[in-house]
Design a protein around this motif. Structure first.
Motif, PDB file in Angstrom:
ATOM      1  N   GLY A   1       0.817  -1.198   0.000  1.00 26.81           N
ATOM      2  CA  GLY A   1       0.000   0.000   0.000  1.00 26.81           C
ATOM      3  C   GLY A   1       0.851   1.247   0.000  1.00 26.81           C
ATOM      4  O   GLY A   1       2.079   1.171  -0.077  1.00 26.81           O
ATOM      5  N   THR A   2       0.186   2.390   0.011  1.00 24.75           N
ATOM      6  CA  THR A   2       0.905   3.644   0.177  1.00 24.75           C
ATOM      7  C   THR A   2       0.279   4.344   1.362  1.00 24.75           C
ATOM      8  O   THR A   2      -0.879   4.111   1.686  1.00 24.75           O
ATOM      9  CB  THR A   2       0.783   4.568  -1.053  1.00 24.75           C
ATOM     10  OG1 THR A   2      -0.604   4.801  -1.275  1.00 24.75           O
ATOM     11  CG2 THR A   2       1.400   3.955  -2.274  1.00 24.75           C
ATOM     12  N   PHE A   3       1.066   5.173   2.022  1.00 26.67           N
ATOM     13  CA  PHE A   3       0.459   5.908   3.125  1.00 26.67           C
ATOM     14  C   PHE A   3       0.689   7.395   2.953  1.00 26.67           C
ATOM     15  O   PHE A   3       1.647   7.829   2.309  1.00 26.67           O
ATOM     16  CB  PHE A   3       0.966   5.414   4.486  1.00 26.67           C
ATOM     17  CG  PHE A   3       2.424   5.645   4.719  1.00 26.67           C
ATOM     18  CD1 PHE A   3       2.875   6.898   5.125  1.00 26.67           C
ATOM     19  CD2 PHE A   3       3.336   4.613   4.560  1.00 26.67           C
ATOM     20  CE1 PHE A   3       4.215   7.106   5.349  1.00 26.67           C
ATOM     21  CE2 PHE A   3       4.680   4.833   4.774  1.00 26.67           C
ATOM     22  CZ  PHE A   3       5.121   6.081   5.174  1.00 26.67           C
TER      23      PHE A   3
ATOM     24  N   GLY B   1      -1.504   0.501  15.643  1.00 25.53           N
ATOM     25  CA  GLY B   1      -0.156   1.052  15.484  1.00 25.53           C
ATOM     26  C   GLY B   1       0.510   0.593  14.194  1.00 25.53           C
ATOM     27  O   GLY B   1       0.178  -0.451  13.637  1.00 25.53           O
ATOM     28  N   LEU B   2       1.417   1.414  13.728  1.00 27.36           N
ATOM     29  CA  LEU B   2       2.195   1.051  12.539  1.00 27.36           C
ATOM     30  C   LEU B   2       3.653   1.427  12.813  1.00 27.36           C
ATOM     31  O   LEU B   2       3.941   2.549  13.235  1.00 27.36           O
ATOM     32  CB  LEU B   2       1.655   1.788  11.319  1.00 27.36           C
ATOM     33  CG  LEU B   2       2.336   1.544   9.977  1.00 27.36           C
ATOM     34  CD1 LEU B   2       1.306   1.642   8.858  1.00 27.36           C
ATOM     35  CD2 LEU B   2       3.466   2.518   9.724  1.00 27.36           C
ATOM     36  N   LEU B   3       4.542   0.464  12.603  1.00 26.53           N
ATOM     37  CA  LEU B   3       5.967   0.697  12.851  1.00 26.53           C
ATOM     38  C   LEU B   3       6.695   0.879  11.533  1.00 26.53           C
ATOM     39  O   LEU B   3       6.454   0.140  10.574  1.00 26.53           O
ATOM     40  CB  LEU B   3       6.578  -0.499  13.585  1.00 26.53           C
ATOM     41  CG  LEU B   3       6.047  -0.817  14.983  1.00 26.53           C
ATOM     42  CD1 LEU B   3       6.462  -2.225  15.378  1.00 26.53           C
ATOM     43  CD2 LEU B   3       6.564   0.211  15.974  1.00 26.53           C
TER      44      LEU B   3
ATOM     45  N   SER C   1       0.690  10.084  15.492  1.00 26.85           N
ATOM     46  CA  SER C   1       0.240  10.752  14.274  1.00 26.85           C
ATOM     47  C   SER C   1      -0.442   9.755  13.352  1.00 26.85           C
ATOM     48  O   SER C   1       0.023   8.628  13.195  1.00 26.85           O
ATOM     49  CB  SER C   1       1.421  11.337  13.501  1.00 26.85           C
ATOM     50  OG  SER C   1       2.108  12.248  14.281  1.00 26.85           O
ATOM     51  N   PRO C   2      -1.521  10.190  12.737  1.00 24.79           N
ATOM     52  CA  PRO C   2      -2.216   9.270  11.839  1.00 24.79           C
ATOM     53  C   PRO C   2      -1.481   9.099  10.514  1.00 24.79           C
ATOM     54  O   PRO C   2      -0.930  10.052   9.962  1.00 24.79           O
ATOM     55  CB  PRO C   2      -3.566   9.957  11.626  1.00 24.79           C
ATOM     56  CG  PRO C   2      -3.306  11.398  11.870  1.00 24.79           C
ATOM     57  CD  PRO C   2      -2.199  11.480  12.872  1.00 24.79           C
ATOM     58  N   LEU C   3      -1.487   7.884  10.027  1.00 22.62           N
ATOM     59  CA  LEU C   3      -0.965   7.584   8.698  1.00 22.62           C
ATOM     60  C   LEU C   3      -2.108   6.911   7.949  1.00 22.62           C
ATOM     61  O   LEU C   3      -2.603   5.866   8.371  1.00 22.62           O
ATOM     62  CB  LEU C   3       0.229   6.640   8.789  1.00 22.62           C
ATOM     63  CG  LEU C   3       1.495   7.197   9.428  1.00 22.62           C
ATOM     64  CD1 LEU C   3       2.509   6.090   9.673  1.00 22.62           C
ATOM     65  CD2 LEU C   3       2.095   8.290   8.548  1.00 22.62           C
ATOM     66  N   ASP C   4      -2.523   7.548   6.849  1.00 24.58           N
ATOM     67  CA  ASP C   4      -3.651   6.998   6.097  1.00 24.58           C
ATOM     68  C   ASP C   4      -3.146   6.018   5.070  1.00 24.58           C
ATOM     69  O   ASP C   4      -2.408   6.386   4.158  1.00 24.58           O
ATOM     70  CB  ASP C   4      -4.419   8.124   5.414  1.00 24.58           C
ATOM     71  CG  ASP C   4      -5.100   8.999   6.443  1.00 24.58           C
ATOM     72  OD1 ASP C   4      -5.686   8.433   7.391  1.00 24.58           O
ATOM     73  OD2 ASP C   4      -4.986  10.241   6.335  1.00 24.58           O
TER      74      ASP C   4
ATOM     75  N   GLN D   1      -8.975   1.172   2.717  1.00 25.90           N
ATOM     76  CA  GLN D   1      -8.443   2.350   3.380  1.00 25.90           C
ATOM     77  C   GLN D   1      -8.480   2.125   4.872  1.00 25.90           C
ATOM     78  O   GLN D   1      -9.430   1.545   5.391  1.00 25.90           O
ATOM     79  CB  GLN D   1      -9.312   3.550   3.030  1.00 25.90           C
ATOM     80  CG  GLN D   1      -8.521   4.681   2.456  1.00 25.90           C
ATOM     81  CD  GLN D   1      -9.439   5.784   1.999  1.00 25.90           C
ATOM     82  OE1 GLN D   1     -10.512   5.512   1.456  1.00 25.90           O
ATOM     83  NE2 GLN D   1      -9.024   7.006   2.217  1.00 25.90           N
ATOM     84  N   ARG D   2      -7.447   2.580   5.544  1.00 26.72           N
ATOM     85  CA  ARG D   2      -7.477   2.433   6.987  1.00 26.72           C
ATOM     86  C   ARG D   2      -6.479   3.418   7.582  1.00 26.72           C
ATOM     87  O   ARG D   2      -5.413   3.644   6.999  1.00 26.72           O
ATOM     88  CB  ARG D   2      -7.074   1.004   7.356  1.00 26.72           C
ATOM     89  CG  ARG D   2      -6.984   0.718   8.823  1.00 26.72           C
ATOM     90  CD  ARG D   2      -8.305   0.192   9.356  1.00 26.72           C
ATOM     91  NE  ARG D   2      -8.395   0.306  10.792  1.00 26.72           N
ATOM     92  CZ  ARG D   2      -8.756  -0.704  11.600  1.00 26.72           C
ATOM     93  NH1 ARG D   2      -9.049  -1.887  11.088  1.00 26.72           N
ATOM     94  NH2 ARG D   2      -8.835  -0.507  12.891  1.00 26.72           N
ATOM     95  N   THR D   3      -6.816   3.990   8.650  1.00 28.54           N
ATOM     96  CA  THR D   3      -5.895   4.910   9.313  1.00 28.54           C
ATOM     97  C   THR D   3      -5.166   4.172  10.428  1.00 28.54           C
ATOM     98  O   THR D   3      -5.773   3.468  11.228  1.00 28.54           O
ATOM     99  CB  THR D   3      -6.641   6.110   9.901  1.00 28.54           C
ATOM    100  OG1 THR D   3      -7.337   6.763   8.841  1.00 28.54           O
ATOM    101  CG2 THR D   3      -5.660   7.080  10.558  1.00 28.54           C
ATOM    102  N   PHE D   4      -3.861   4.324  10.420  1.00 32.16           N
ATOM    103  CA  PHE D   4      -3.028   3.745  11.473  1.00 32.16           C
ATOM    104  C   PHE D   4      -2.390   4.884  12.248  1.00 32.16           C
ATOM    105  O   PHE D   4      -2.342   6.020  11.774  1.00 32.16           O
ATOM    106  CB  PHE D   4      -1.919   2.867  10.883  1.00 32.16           C
ATOM    107  CG  PHE D   4      -2.412   1.573  10.295  1.00 32.16           C
ATOM    108  CD1 PHE D   4      -2.332   0.394  11.033  1.00 32.16           C
ATOM    109  CD2 PHE D   4      -2.955   1.518   9.011  1.00 32.16           C
ATOM    110  CE1 PHE D   4      -2.789  -0.797  10.491  1.00 32.16           C
ATOM    111  CE2 PHE D   4      -3.407   0.332   8.481  1.00 32.16           C
ATOM    112  CZ  PHE D   4      -3.323  -0.840   9.221  1.00 32.16           C
ATOM    113  N   ALA D   5      -1.900   4.580  13.424  1.00 27.91           N
ATOM    114  CA  ALA D   5      -1.161   5.585  14.184  1.00 27.91           C
ATOM    115  C   ALA D   5       0.318   5.224  14.136  1.00 27.91           C
ATOM    116  O   ALA D   5       0.679   4.056  14.314  1.00 27.91           O
ATOM    117  CB  ALA D   5      -1.635   5.613  15.627  1.00 27.91           C
ATOM    118  N   PHE D   6       1.150   6.224  13.868  1.00 18.43           N
ATOM    119  CA  PHE D   6       2.583   5.961  13.876  1.00 18.43           C
ATOM    120  C   PHE D   6       2.982   5.560  15.295  1.00 18.43           C
ATOM    121  O   PHE D   6       2.790   6.321  16.248  1.00 18.43           O
ATOM    122  CB  PHE D   6       3.351   7.199  13.426  1.00 18.43           C
ATOM    123  CG  PHE D   6       4.831   7.018  13.484  1.00 18.43           C
ATOM    124  CD1 PHE D   6       5.447   6.014  12.749  1.00 18.43           C
ATOM    125  CD2 PHE D   6       5.618   7.854  14.271  1.00 18.43           C
ATOM    126  CE1 PHE D   6       6.820   5.840  12.803  1.00 18.43           C
ATOM    127  CE2 PHE D   6       6.984   7.688  14.323  1.00 18.43           C
ATOM    128  CZ  PHE D   6       7.584   6.677  13.589  1.00 18.43           C
ATOM    129  N   ALA D   7       3.507   4.353  15.409  1.00 15.26           N
ATOM    130  CA  ALA D   7       3.732   3.807  16.751  1.00 15.26           C
ATOM    131  C   ALA D   7       5.202   3.746  17.123  1.00 15.26           C
ATOM    132  O   ALA D   7       5.551   3.251  18.187  1.00 15.26           O
ATOM    133  CB  ALA D   7       3.128   2.411  16.841  1.00 15.26           C
TER     134      ALA D   7
END
Ligand code: ADP
Ligand code: MG
Lengths: 484, 231
Positions: A91-93, A191-193, A209-212, A233-239
């Protein structure tokens, strides 16, 4: 006896032979230093790659494979210590620069800053048993001198989620709706690492911070119907950041918890008929298996997986079990090839040195033709006459080899001071360490290589000396005496 | 009766220019007795040097025999010939043929090194050095021991070459125009030295020369003419 005396005497009077010695010295020196540094790098790289990869990886599974369907089969083998599901997608964010709406998209053409990601969904609990996941996080948290931004501080929740408070404040900064009391807020974004290097130049990327994330999936509603693409589509938080040390892995992967990814791909755990989707299974083998033993284990596991999946297998689907080396074969082979090529080029330096010695000794034999005649007349044997020149070669080679090995070792032992000094005094970095993100230039002294290079250089000089020596030995004494 | 130290029997030697045979020696018979000084005369190009090379085992005769002390030697193996050459004959050349890198003393010492190992030489190094110094003194060069050939006059160089031949303790010296490159005064000095050595050491000489006067001072004169030796 006379051959030693004359060899030394001739050399003493012909400083041009020092060129040969220097040539051998440079060749031996560079072979030792370059190889030493290369091997140091390779050792580091292998350690990094090893850290980033599980012992074995089951891959090439059919789409819609359920983890539980093969997990039991894998764990049936005595040498399998633990397993963990992996779900790969892509995907792309986008990083929101402010407010609820996207205001601008910065397009970066440098590959590192590309917003394209390989998503790896992991089960954090199981992952810990299989890879050194905690170590990845610890390395990601560690500050370095060049990277003052402190990214990874908080302990993440059991499912990689960011502490709710952090998400709450991130939402407030971006004017997203939040309850008035932070205590009432429940985290929504998984979370997204990201790899540590990758985020170094990512401005405004704070924990929470949100990463879409935007992605595509191809689905067929029912059997026989044409496949259709749907956007996800999904929003993740920069973890936070992770670092395995393997740049290829760190720069392309985004690690997310597996459940939200399964949900995105249509298998929410709460749905009726959903499966615990996975694309790969990471396997840890029992301790202390050699790479060969891992290979035989891999072969056994392939059979187990095939059996568990049952036949017939969908066309074009070929389950594989790869050892950690095979998982990184392209990369590891490339590095090995590079080392081999460099070594080959340096051997060319050696050949040039050998040619130089040949040329000077050949010239010496021609110059000394008359002496050869005299020596024969005085009762010198053919062998003795030839030995003058092989001994010249021996001396040239010995000095070159000893000097080269000595210089090479001295250079390696003082590699970092030398590198620092060069950088400080003339601003030149012989080995740009930032390229590899290493605190020190690594090197490794391999004794067999050292001995091999020394022996090869010496034998080569002896060989090139032997040719003119033979010419000298075979000279007809009368012709030699009357040589003008 | 003692066998001659050096003898040639029906020695022939030819060179080939392409397919054409050029006979130089056409059946040379010659014997040099112990302690004898023989002068070999002959026109330039007669083959005197060629004969000396054959006698010194530097070159093989085309046919015929070469004998040292009555033993046939010309057909020995190359290493044997080298050893015999070292033990039996000393060479003195017209152009001295010293090794330019070595001092006078080292040039003389070199002959002792030709057939022994480093260890063997090491054991006898002091005695050898004394011997070499005394021989160099004998030929009048005690103050020139450490000079290199390029730092010596022609006469001095030839004396070094003679000393070199002497340290070898040969049975016969083959001297190829030893004074051919020297002015007459120096030449006389060198010749006197050779005659003295011959007397004192009972050393046989085969002396190639153009000088009839000199030849007359020898015990015997032989001439090389049309490829054969005539008395
Ligand atoms: N390698 C050779 N090939 C052909 N002819 C040679 C060779 N060496 C010598 N000769 C010839 O042999 C003849 C005798 O030479 P040499 O023995 O040197 O004469 P001398 O010493 O009596 O002046 C000369 O005519 C010379 O040209
Ligand atoms: Mg001649």
């Amino acid at each position: 006896m006379f051959s030693w005396v004359l060899a030394l005497r001739y050399l003493q009077r012909r400083w041009v032979n020092v060129l040969g010695t220097i040539g051998v010295m440079v060749a031996v020196w560079s072979l030792i230093v370059v190889r030493g540094v290369f091997s140091g790098f390779i050792e580091d790289i292998r350690a990094d790659v090893r850290r980033s990869s599980p012992d074995l990886m089951v891959t090439g599974l059919p789409l819609q494979t359920s983890f539980s369907s093969i997990d039991a089969a894998l764990r049936g083998d005595d040498e399998v210590a633990a397993t963990a599901p992996r779900l790969r997608h892509y995907g792309t964010f986008f990083q929101r620069s402010g407010g609820a709406t996207l205001q601008s998209v910065e397009l970066e053409f440098s590959n590192v800053d590309s917003s394209f990601v390989q998503l790896v969904g992991i089960d954090p609990q199981r992952e810990r048993d299989v890879t050194s996941f905690d170590d990845w996080l610890a390395r990601g948290r560690k500050r370095t001198a060049r990277d003052p931004a402190d990214h990874g501080a908080p302990e993440l929740g059991s499912n990689l989620e960011v502490p709710a408070k952090l998400e709450y404040f991130a939402r407030r900064r971006l004017d997203l709706s939040v309850p008035a009391d932070p205590e009432d807020f429940r985290s929504l974004w998984p979370g997204l690492l990201l790899g540590k290097e990758r985020t170094r130049y990512q401005r405004g990327l704070d924990i929470g911070s949100p990463l879409d994330l935007l992605s595509v999936d191809y689905v067929a509603r029912a059997a026989g119907e044409p496949v259709r693409a749907i956007t996800l589509q999904r929003t993740f938080a920069f973890a936070g950041t992770f670092q395995t040390g393997a740049r290829l892995f760190d720069d392309s992967m985004a690690i997310v918890p597996i459940e939200p990814l399964r949900t995105m791909l249509g298998h929410d755990a709460l749905d009726e008929g959903s499966i615990d989707l996975c694309t790969d299974v990471a396997v840890r083998a029992t301790k202390g298996l050699t790479i060969e033993q891992l290979q035989t284990l891999a072969d056994r596991l392939v059979d187990r997986v095939k059996q568990a999946l049952g036949t017939p297998m969908p066309t074009g689907c070929k389950p594989e079990v790869l050892t950690w080396e095979q998982q990184n074969a392209v990369f590891l082979d490339a590095v090995d090839t590079e080392r081999a090529m460099t070594t080959l080029v340096l051997f060319a330096v050696m050949l040039i040195a050998a040619f130089l010695i040949f040329a000077t000794l050949h010239m010496m034999v021609t110059q000394k033709t008359k002496d050869i005649g005299i020596l024969t007349a005085l009762g010198g044997s053919q062998r003795g006459v030839g030995q003058i020149f092989t001994r010249c070669g021996m001396v040239i080679g010995a000095f070159g080899v000893v000097g080269g090995v000595g210089l090479g070792l001295a250079t390696l032992w003082n590699l970092n001071p030398i590198n620092d000094w060069l950088f400080e005094s003339i601003g030149f970095e012989l080995f740009p360490r930032t390229l590899f993100d290493l605190p020190k230039v690594p090197y490794r002294i391999e004794t067999p290589w050292l001995v091999g290079v020394a022996a090869a250089a010496f034998v080569l000089t002896l060989f090139v000396a032997w040719v003119p020596a033979r010419m000298a030995a075979r000279m007809h004494p009368v012709k030699a005496l009357s040589y003008e | 009766m003692n066998a001659p130290v050096l003898s040639a029997e029906a020695v022939t030697k030819s060179y080939w220019l392409g397919k054409r045979e050029i006979p130089i020696l056409k059946g040379v018979d010659l014997a040099v007795q112990r302690g004898e000084m023989v002068a070999l005369l002959g026109a330039s190009g007669a083959g005197k040097s060629t004969l000396l090379h054959v006698l010194g085992l530097l070159d093989a005769p085309t046919t015929g025999r070469v004998l040292y002390d009555g033993n046939q030697v010309h057909d020995l193996k190359v290493t044997e010939r080298a050893r015999l050459r070292h033990q039996h004959v000393g060479f003195v050349f017209q152009f001295y043929h010293l090794i330019p890198e070595l001092t006078a003393l080292q040039n003389v010492l070199l002959t002792r090194m030709m057939q022994c190992s480093v260890a063997q030489y090491w054991r006898q190094r002091k005695a050898t050095r004394q011997e070499a110094e005394s021989i160099l003194g004998d030929v009048g060069l005690s103050s020139r021991l450490l000079h290199r050939p390029s730092e010596l006059s022609g006469g001095e160089r030839q004396r070094v070459a003679i000393a070199r031949a002497l340290l070898q303790n040969p049975r016969v010296v083959l001297a190829d125009e030893p004074t051919g490159n020297l002015d007459s005064e120096t030449a006389d000095g060198v010749m006197d030295l050779l005659f003295r050595i011959n007397r004192e050491r009972q050393l046989a000489f085969l002396l190639v020369t153009h000088n009839e006067e000199l030849a007359k001072r020898c015990h015997r004169v032989v001439r090389l003419r049309d490829g054969v030796v005539v008395n």
